[in-house]
Write a protein that holds these residues in place. Structure first.
Motif, PDB file in Angstrom:
ATOM      1  N   GLU A 105      -3.876   3.372  -3.091  1.00 11.11           N
ATOM      2  CA  GLU A 105      -5.187   3.037  -2.548  1.00 11.11           C
ATOM      3  C   GLU A 105      -6.260   3.557  -3.498  1.00 11.11           C
ATOM      4  O   GLU A 105      -5.983   4.383  -4.380  1.00 11.11           O
TER       5      GLU A 105
ATOM      6  N   ARG B 174      -0.807 -12.196  -1.779  1.00 12.54           N
ATOM      7  CA  ARG B 174      -1.983 -12.762  -1.090  1.00 12.54           C
ATOM      8  C   ARG B 174      -2.677 -11.622  -0.374  1.00 12.54           C
ATOM      9  O   ARG B 174      -2.029 -10.867   0.348  1.00 12.54           O
ATOM     10  N   ILE B 175      -3.981 -11.516  -0.579  1.00 13.57           N
ATOM     11  CA  ILE B 175      -4.728 -10.397  -0.011  1.00 13.57           C
ATOM     12  C   ILE B 175      -5.895 -10.928   0.802  1.00 13.57           C
ATOM     13  O   ILE B 175      -6.703 -11.731   0.306  1.00 13.57           O
ATOM     14  N   GLY B 176      -6.002 -10.462   2.046  1.00 12.45           N
ATOM     15  CA  GLY B 176      -7.138 -10.755   2.898  1.00 12.45           C
ATOM     16  C   GLY B 176      -7.979  -9.497   3.049  1.00 12.45           C
ATOM     17  O   GLY B 176      -7.815  -8.527   2.307  1.00 12.45           O
ATOM     18  N   THR B 177      -8.863  -9.489   4.025  1.00  7.69           N
ATOM     19  CA  THR B 177      -9.727  -8.326   4.214  1.00  7.69           C
ATOM     20  C   THR B 177      -8.971  -7.132   4.786  1.00  7.69           C
ATOM     21  O   THR B 177      -9.324  -5.993   4.506  1.00  7.69           O
ATOM     22  N   ASP B 178      -7.920  -7.382   5.581  1.00  8.48           N
ATOM     23  CA  ASP B 178      -7.184  -6.286   6.197  1.00  8.48           C
ATOM     24  C   ASP B 178      -5.676  -6.360   5.979  1.00  8.48           C
ATOM     25  O   ASP B 178      -4.976  -5.387   6.171  1.00  8.48           O
TER      26      ASP B 178
ATOM     27  N   GLY C 128      -7.542  -2.886   2.964  1.00 10.44           N
ATOM     28  CA  GLY C 128      -8.901  -2.938   2.418  1.00 10.44           C
ATOM     29  C   GLY C 128      -9.132  -2.053   1.201  1.00 10.44           C
ATOM     30  O   GLY C 128     -10.005  -2.338   0.388  1.00 10.44           O
ATOM     31  N   ARG C 129      -8.374  -0.967   1.043  1.00  7.44           N
ATOM     32  CA  ARG C 129      -8.536  -0.059  -0.103  1.00  7.44           C
ATOM     33  C   ARG C 129      -7.366  -0.166  -1.090  1.00  7.44           C
ATOM     34  O   ARG C 129      -7.238   0.652  -1.986  1.00  7.44           O
TER      35      ARG C 129
END
Length: 178
Positions: free
Chosen positions: A143, A111-115, A40-41
């Motif tokens: 981060e 590929r990036i999701g929320t977590d 997330g960060r």
């Protein structure tokens, strides 16, 4: 997937784990994957298009080190979510660094999701030493706020050092012709 560990002097803020593995090797491509939980960060370098670049490790970057035999020489691959990359030959530990010629550019996808984030790379085998290899997979994870953690299969010194021979802990056989 092989679990990477962060260097104890540089713990992450939100990242909970980084895993990496070779997902395929044939006569044409070496395919690798890194999975980050707690993304997330995560700071992802902006898209820059394919091409060689130095200093990719100064932000989020995925790395592979491979050695074709028991000699002192090895190859370092730096792969960025920006699609920039570089490949270096070393004659010994952090010695004799030179850009390695590559007949074709690696292909990188993030590929990036929320977590969770997944980084995949396909590297042309014709630009690498002939397998079998001893290898190490690693990652520099940045981060938000400029905080960096350094992930590898082993950390043997007070400072992060992916070039340490102890990081070359995994083995891969030569690809089969079938």
């Amino acid at each position: 997937m092989a679990e990477l560990t962060y260097h104890p002097a540089h713990p992450p803020i939100a990242v909970r784990s980084v895993e990496a593995r070779i997902i395929g090797l044939d006569a044409t491509w070496l395919r690798t994957r890194w999975k980050i939980l707690g993304a997330g960060r995560l700071v992802v370098p902006p898209f820059a298009g394919r091409g060689r670049a130095d200093g990719l490790w100064q932000t989020t970057c995925f790395e592979m080190f491979l050695r074709a035999d028991e000699g002192a020489g090895y190859v370092e691959l730096n792969l960025s979510p920006s699609e920039r990359w570089n490949v270096y030959d070393f004659t010994g530990r952090r010695e004799g660094m030179a850009e390695r010629p590559m007949p074709r550019e690696p292909d990188c996808t993030m590929r990036i999701g929320t977590d969770m984030a997944i980084f995949d790379a396909a590297i042309p085998v014709t630009g690498l030493p002939k397998a079998p290899w001893r290898y190490g997979l690693a990652a520099v994870i940045e981060e938000q706020g400029g905080h960096k953690s350094y992930w590898a299969r082993a950390h043997m010194s007070d400072a992060p050092d992916f070039h340490d021979p102890a990081c070359f802990v995994d083995e891969v056989a030569a690809p089969s012709d079938t």
